[in-house]
Design an enzyme around this catalytic site. Sequence first.
Site, short mmCIF file in Angstrom:
data_model
loop_
_atom_site.label_atom_id
_atom_site.label_comp_id
_atom_site.label_asym_id
_atom_site.label_seq_id
_atom_site.Cartn_x
_atom_site.Cartn_y
_atom_site.Cartn_z
N SER A 115 -26.22 -57.31 -39.24
CA SER A 115 -25.99 -56.34 -40.32
C SER A 115 -26.51 -56.86 -41.66
O SER A 115 -26.56 -58.08 -41.90
CB SER A 115 -24.48 -56.12 -40.45
OG SER A 115 -24.18 -55.43 -41.62
N TYR A 139 -16.28 -58.86 -42.03
CA TYR A 139 -17.23 -58.28 -41.07
C TYR A 139 -18.58 -59.00 -41.14
O TYR A 139 -19.12 -59.46 -40.13
CB TYR A 139 -17.39 -56.78 -41.37
CG TYR A 139 -18.53 -56.13 -40.66
CD1 TYR A 139 -18.52 -56.01 -39.28
CD2 TYR A 139 -19.63 -55.64 -41.37
CE1 TYR A 139 -19.59 -55.41 -38.61
CE2 TYR A 139 -20.69 -55.04 -40.72
CZ TYR A 139 -20.67 -54.93 -39.34
OH TYR A 139 -21.73 -54.36 -38.70
N LYS A 143 -20.73 -61.57 -38.41
CA LYS A 143 -22.12 -61.36 -37.97
C LYS A 143 -22.95 -62.60 -38.28
O LYS A 143 -23.79 -63.02 -37.47
CB LYS A 143 -22.71 -60.13 -38.66
CG LYS A 143 -22.06 -58.81 -38.25
CD LYS A 143 -22.44 -58.43 -36.83
CE LYS A 143 -21.73 -57.18 -36.35
NZ LYS A 143 -22.08 -56.82 -34.97
N1 UFG Z 1 -19.68 -43.73 -50.59
C1 UFG Z 1 -19.17 -42.81 -51.49
N2 UFG Z 1 -18.16 -41.99 -51.08
C2 UFG Z 1 -17.64 -42.03 -49.83
C3 UFG Z 1 -18.17 -42.97 -48.91
C4 UFG Z 1 -19.20 -43.81 -49.33
O1 UFG Z 1 -19.60 -42.73 -52.63
O2 UFG Z 1 -16.70 -41.26 -49.53
C5 UFG Z 1 -20.77 -44.60 -51.03
C6 UFG Z 1 -20.48 -46.08 -50.91
O3 UFG Z 1 -19.83 -46.54 -52.06
C7 UFG Z 1 -21.88 -46.65 -50.73
C8 UFG Z 1 -22.65 -45.54 -50.00
O4 UFG Z 1 -21.87 -44.36 -50.18
O5 UFG Z 1 -22.47 -46.85 -51.96
C9 UFG Z 1 -22.78 -45.80 -48.52
O6 UFG Z 1 -21.50 -46.12 -48.01
P1 UFG Z 1 -21.20 -46.28 -46.47
O7 UFG Z 1 -19.75 -46.58 -46.33
O8 UFG Z 1 -21.77 -45.13 -45.71
O9 UFG Z 1 -22.07 -47.55 -46.05
P2 UFG Z 1 -22.04 -49.03 -46.67
O10 UFG Z 1 -23.29 -49.16 -47.47
O11 UFG Z 1 -20.78 -49.40 -47.30
O12 UFG Z 1 -22.05 -49.86 -45.31
C10 UFG Z 1 -23.21 -50.18 -44.62
C11 UFG Z 1 -22.91 -50.30 -43.14
C12 UFG Z 1 -21.97 -51.45 -42.88
C13 UFG Z 1 -22.52 -52.70 -43.50
C14 UFG Z 1 -22.78 -52.50 -44.97
C15 UFG Z 1 -23.42 -53.69 -45.58
O13 UFG Z 1 -22.31 -49.10 -42.67
O14 UFG Z 1 -21.86 -51.65 -41.48
O15 UFG Z 1 -23.66 -51.40 -45.14
O16 UFG Z 1 -22.96 -53.85 -46.87
F1 UFG Z 1 -21.65 -53.71 -43.36
#
Ligand code: UFG
Length: 325
Positions: A115, A139, A143
Site C-alpha cells: 500500500s 495498517y 504492510k
Molecule cells: N474523504 C472525504 N470524505 C469522506 C471520505 C473520504 O473527504 O467521507 C477524503 C479523505 O480525507 C481523503 C480522500 O477522500 O482525502 C480519499 O479517502 P479514502 O478514505 O477513500 O482513501 P485514503 O486516501 O484515506 O486511503 C487510501 C487507501 C488505503 C491506504 C491509504 C494510504 O484506501 O488503503 O490510501 O494513505 F492505506
Amino acid sequence: MILVTGGAGYIGSHVVLSLREMGHEVVVLDDLSRGHEDLIFSPNFVQCDIRDREAVGSAFARFPIEAVLHFAARSLVGESMREPEVYYDVNVNGTLSLLSVMRDRGVNALVFSSSAAVYGEPERTPISEEDELRPTNVYGETKLFIESMLRRYHEAYGLNSVSLRYFNAAGADPEGRSGEDHDPETHLIPLVLDVALGRRKEIAIFGTDYPTPDGSCIRDYIHVTDLASAHVLALKSLIQGKARCSAYNLGNGMGYSVKDVIDVARRVTSKPIPASAGPRRPGDPAVLVASSDRAQKDLGWRRAHPELEEIVATAWEWHRRRFSR
Ligand code: UFG
C-alpha cells in the site's frame, strides 16, 4: 495453478477475473469475513482464515499451486489505530503462516498486496519507490513489515516476490462482474455514490484548508482493473524468473482533489450530491500521488482506464445495480 488469498474481496476478485482471462487456473482462499461469496470467480474455493496453518496447508496439498497472490488482510487505516492487535495478528501473523506453508511446499513466488500507506507523510510529489518509508498508521506499518519479511525470506530462503504499493484503488469491472462492497464503507467514491443513490444525505469533505488549489486533499485514483493487470504482469515476471524481490508503486500519476471527485460524480450520475465542509480527518496527508515509472519500465505496465470520469462511471454502474432498493 495460482493461489489467490483474499480472492473474494474488492481487489482480489478483479485480479481473479484477469488471471482467468489470461488462461491461469486459480484457487481462491478467503474466510468471507470481508469478502463476498458472489465475487468468487473460480470453481476452486477454500474457505479458511489465513492464520489457520493447517487449513492453508491442506489447500496446498489439494491443488498444484505454483505461485501465490496474497491479498487477505485487514485494510482500514482508522480501524488499525483502534485495534492494532488484530492488524498485527491477521496481517503479519497471517502472512508469516502463509510463508511458512509456502516454504514447506517449495513454492517460491509471491505477489504481495502492499500500500501507499508504507510512505506515510510524503516528502515530495510524485512519490517514488526510493522515497522514505515512514508509515503513520498501524495498517501501513504491517504492510511495511511484511515487505521487510519478504526481503529476508528472499535472502535466506530464495523466495521471489513482488510487492505492489497501491494508491487509491477505485472503479469497478467494466463488464459489471465485480466492484466495491465494504461494510462499513469508508472510501470516498462509494460514499459519494451512496449520496447519489439517496442512501446517505450528503458527503462530508474532510478538510477544506489544505495547501492544495481548492483546499481539499489530493489523491491518486487508480482503476481496479489496471491494478489487476499489474498483478498479472508481476506474476509473469516471477514465473519467467525476472523478478527477485521488488516493490512497485501503482497509481495513475494524476492527482484529483476530493472536490474534483464530487464534481465528476455529479456529472456521471446527473444527481446533485450535496456536500459539506467538515474537519480534517486525522492522519490524512494533503497530497498523495504516485510515480509508477518503475512498474511501467520493469513490468511493461500500461493503464487502460486512466480517466477519473471512467473510474467513477464504472463504479456508478456497479454501485447502482448492487445497492439500489
Ligand atoms: N474523504 C472525504 N470524505 C469522506 C471520505 C473520504 O473527504 O467521507 C477524503 C479523505 O480525507 C481523503 C480522500 O477522500 O482525502 C480519499 O479517502 P479514502 O478514505 O477513500 O482513501 P485514503 O486516501 O484515506 O486511503 C487510501 C487507501 C488505503 C491506504 C491509504 C494510504 O484506501 O488503503 O490510501 O494513505 F492505506
